[in-house]
Design a protein around this motif. Structure first.
Motif, PDB file in Angstrom:
ATOM      1  N   ASN A  41       0.779  -1.138   0.060  1.00 38.04           N
ATOM      2  CA  ASN A  41      -0.080  -0.169  -0.119  1.00 38.04           C
ATOM      3  C   ASN A  41       0.888   1.481   0.111  1.00 38.04           C
ATOM      4  O   ASN A  41       0.459   2.192  -0.556  1.00 38.04           O
ATOM      5  N   ARG A  42       1.808   1.234   0.772  1.00 38.47           N
ATOM      6  CA  ARG A  42       2.858   2.545   0.579  1.00 38.47           C
ATOM      7  C   ARG A  42       3.537   2.455  -0.525  1.00 38.47           C
ATOM      8  O   ARG A  42       3.453   3.638  -1.293  1.00 38.47           O
ATOM      9  N   LEU A  43       3.881   1.510  -1.379  1.00 32.02           N
ATOM     10  CA  LEU A  43       4.588   1.313  -2.549  1.00 32.02           C
ATOM     11  C   LEU A  43       3.353   1.975  -3.737  1.00 32.02           C
ATOM     12  O   LEU A  43       3.615   2.824  -4.584  1.00 32.02           O
ATOM     13  N   LEU A  44       2.231   1.783  -3.549  1.00 34.69           N
ATOM     14  CA  LEU A  44       1.252   1.931  -4.179  1.00 34.69           C
ATOM     15  C   LEU A  44       0.808   3.636  -4.106  1.00 34.69           C
ATOM     16  O   LEU A  44       0.555   4.143  -5.235  1.00 34.69           O
ATOM     17  N   GLY A  45       1.008   3.956  -2.905  1.00 34.46           N
ATOM     18  CA  GLY A  45       0.672   5.397  -2.689  1.00 34.46           C
ATOM     19  C   GLY A  45       1.816   6.295  -3.194  1.00 34.46           C
ATOM     20  O   GLY A  45       1.617   7.225  -4.040  1.00 34.46           O
ATOM     21  N   GLU A  46       3.140   5.745  -3.328  1.00 30.64           N
ATOM     22  CA  GLU A  46       4.277   6.392  -3.909  1.00 30.64           C
ATOM     23  C   GLU A  46       3.989   6.407  -5.487  1.00 30.64           C
ATOM     24  O   GLU A  46       4.315   7.542  -5.879  1.00 30.64           O
ATOM     25  N   GLY A  68       1.768  13.956  -9.733  1.00 31.45           N
ATOM     26  CA  GLY A  68       2.697  15.049  -9.729  1.00 31.45           C
ATOM     27  C   GLY A  68       2.950  15.709  -8.129  1.00 31.45           C
ATOM     28  O   GLY A  68       3.518  16.954  -8.211  1.00 31.45           O
ATOM     29  N   LEU A  69       2.675  14.712  -7.194  1.00 35.30           N
ATOM     30  CA  LEU A  69       2.990  15.277  -5.956  1.00 35.30           C
ATOM     31  C   LEU A  69       4.543  15.153  -5.825  1.00 35.30           C
ATOM     32  O   LEU A  69       5.075  14.320  -6.466  1.00 35.30           O
ATOM     33  N   GLU A  70       5.060  15.753  -4.907  1.00 35.93           N
ATOM     34  CA  GLU A  70       6.621  15.852  -4.688  1.00 35.93           C
ATOM     35  C   GLU A  70       6.794  16.365  -3.192  1.00 35.93           C
ATOM     36  O   GLU A  70       5.924  16.534  -2.464  1.00 35.93           O
ATOM     37  N   GLY A  71       8.183  15.758  -2.758  1.00 37.78           N
ATOM     38  CA  GLY A  71       8.479  15.997  -1.343  1.00 37.78           C
ATOM     39  C   GLY A  71       7.712  15.385  -0.433  1.00 37.78           C
ATOM     40  O   GLY A  71       7.347  13.999  -0.526  1.00 37.78           O
ATOM     41  N   ASP A  72       7.399  16.031   0.661  1.00 42.01           N
ATOM     42  CA  ASP A  72       6.630  15.531   1.911  1.00 42.01           C
ATOM     43  C   ASP A  72       5.204  15.183   1.411  1.00 42.01           C
ATOM     44  O   ASP A  72       4.666  14.117   2.028  1.00 42.01           O
ATOM     45  N   ARG A  73       4.694  15.632   0.497  1.00 46.21           N
ATOM     46  CA  ARG A  73       3.228  15.315  -0.041  1.00 46.21           C
ATOM     47  C   ARG A  73       3.116  13.831  -0.647  1.00 46.21           C
ATOM     48  O   ARG A  73       2.160  13.196  -0.368  1.00 46.21           O
ATOM     49  N   ALA A 132       1.029   8.632   0.610  1.00 47.34           N
ATOM     50  CA  ALA A 132       1.333   7.052   0.825  1.00 47.34           C
ATOM     51  C   ALA A 132       0.957   6.636   2.145  1.00 47.34           C
ATOM     52  O   ALA A 132       0.321   5.547   2.232  1.00 47.34           O
ATOM     53  N   LYS A 133       1.102   7.240   3.075  1.00 43.39           N
ATOM     54  CA  LYS A 133       0.466   7.002   4.576  1.00 43.39           C
ATOM     55  C   LYS A 133      -0.990   7.216   4.511  1.00 43.39           C
ATOM     56  O   LYS A 133      -1.818   6.230   5.395  1.00 43.39           O
ATOM     57  N   ALA A 134      -1.727   7.924   3.743  1.00 45.03           N
ATOM     58  CA  ALA A 134      -3.045   7.967   3.600  1.00 45.03           C
ATOM     59  C   ALA A 134      -3.522   6.789   2.985  1.00 45.03           C
ATOM     60  O   ALA A 134      -4.517   6.141   3.414  1.00 45.03           O
ATOM     61  N   VAL A 135      -2.853   6.109   2.000  1.00 44.22           N
ATOM     62  CA  VAL A 135      -3.284   5.068   1.243  1.00 44.22           C
ATOM     63  C   VAL A 135      -3.200   3.888   2.333  1.00 44.22           C
ATOM     64  O   VAL A 135      -4.074   2.856   2.297  1.00 44.22           O
ATOM     65  N   VAL A 136      -2.199   3.879   3.213  1.00 46.32           N
ATOM     66  CA  VAL A 136      -1.907   2.589   3.914  1.00 46.32           C
ATOM     67  C   VAL A 136      -3.040   2.806   5.064  1.00 46.32           C
ATOM     68  O   VAL A 136      -3.786   1.776   5.260  1.00 46.32           O
ATOM     69  N   LYS A 137      -3.467   3.932   5.555  1.00 51.67           N
ATOM     70  CA  LYS A 137      -4.532   4.009   6.411  1.00 51.67           C
ATOM     71  C   LYS A 137      -5.809   3.544   5.692  1.00 51.67           C
ATOM     72  O   LYS A 137      -6.554   3.345   6.553  1.00 51.67           O
ATOM     73  N   SER A 138      -6.101   3.870   4.534  1.00 48.40           N
ATOM     74  CA  SER A 138      -7.285   3.672   3.790  1.00 48.40           C
ATOM     75  C   SER A 138      -7.548   2.008   3.729  1.00 48.40           C
ATOM     76  O   SER A 138      -8.841   1.766   3.833  1.00 48.40           O
ATOM     77  N   ASP A 139      -6.476   1.051   4.045  1.00 48.74           N
ATOM     78  CA  ASP A 139      -6.754  -0.294   4.001  1.00 48.74           C
ATOM     79  C   ASP A 139      -7.648  -0.645   5.354  1.00 48.74           C
ATOM     80  O   ASP A 139      -7.996  -1.837   5.304  1.00 48.74           O
TER      81      ASP A 139
END
Length: 107
Positions: free
Chosen positions: A30-35, A42-47, A52-59
């Motif tokens: 999920n983290r890799l999928l979010g990245e 087109g997200l960059e940096g901390d975003r 990726a963290k939001a995708v992990v939480k969505s699980d």
């Protein structure tokens, strides 16, 4: 203790280990999928890390992978990325295989 009890305990321990590894592989996928999705949007940096963290939480919303698929697909579509649910699902499968291999090899 009998041999049967030892054998049963061994199976239970293996099952618990397998479940733990599968959970870790799913979270890593999920983290890799979010990245991956963040890059397409087109997200960059901390975003990238935040997404990726939001995708992990969505699980943790529903059992199974549909909540992750729905989140990533809808976010991609909302960002104007031309992709299909099938594309996202294939990427999820690919990344899960990579995550399982990484967990198995200790990375």
């Amino acid at each position: 203790m009998t041999t049967f009890d030892d054998r049963q305990r061994g199976f239970e321990n293996k099952f618990a280990l397998d479940q733990d590894q599968e959970f870790k592989a799913g979270a890593r996928r999920n983290r890799l999928l979010g990245e991956w999705a963040a890059g397409l949007m087109g997200l960059e940096g901390d975003r990238v890390a935040e997404y990726a963290k939001a995708v992990v939480k969505s699980d943790f919303e529903l059992p199974g992978d549909e909540d992750v698929l729905r989140k990533v697909f809808e976010d991609l579509k909302g960002s104007g990325v031309n992709t299909s649910e099938g594309d996202v699902r294939m990427k999820m499968d690919e990344l899960l295989a990579q995550a399982r291999e990484a967990i198995k090899s200790g990375n």
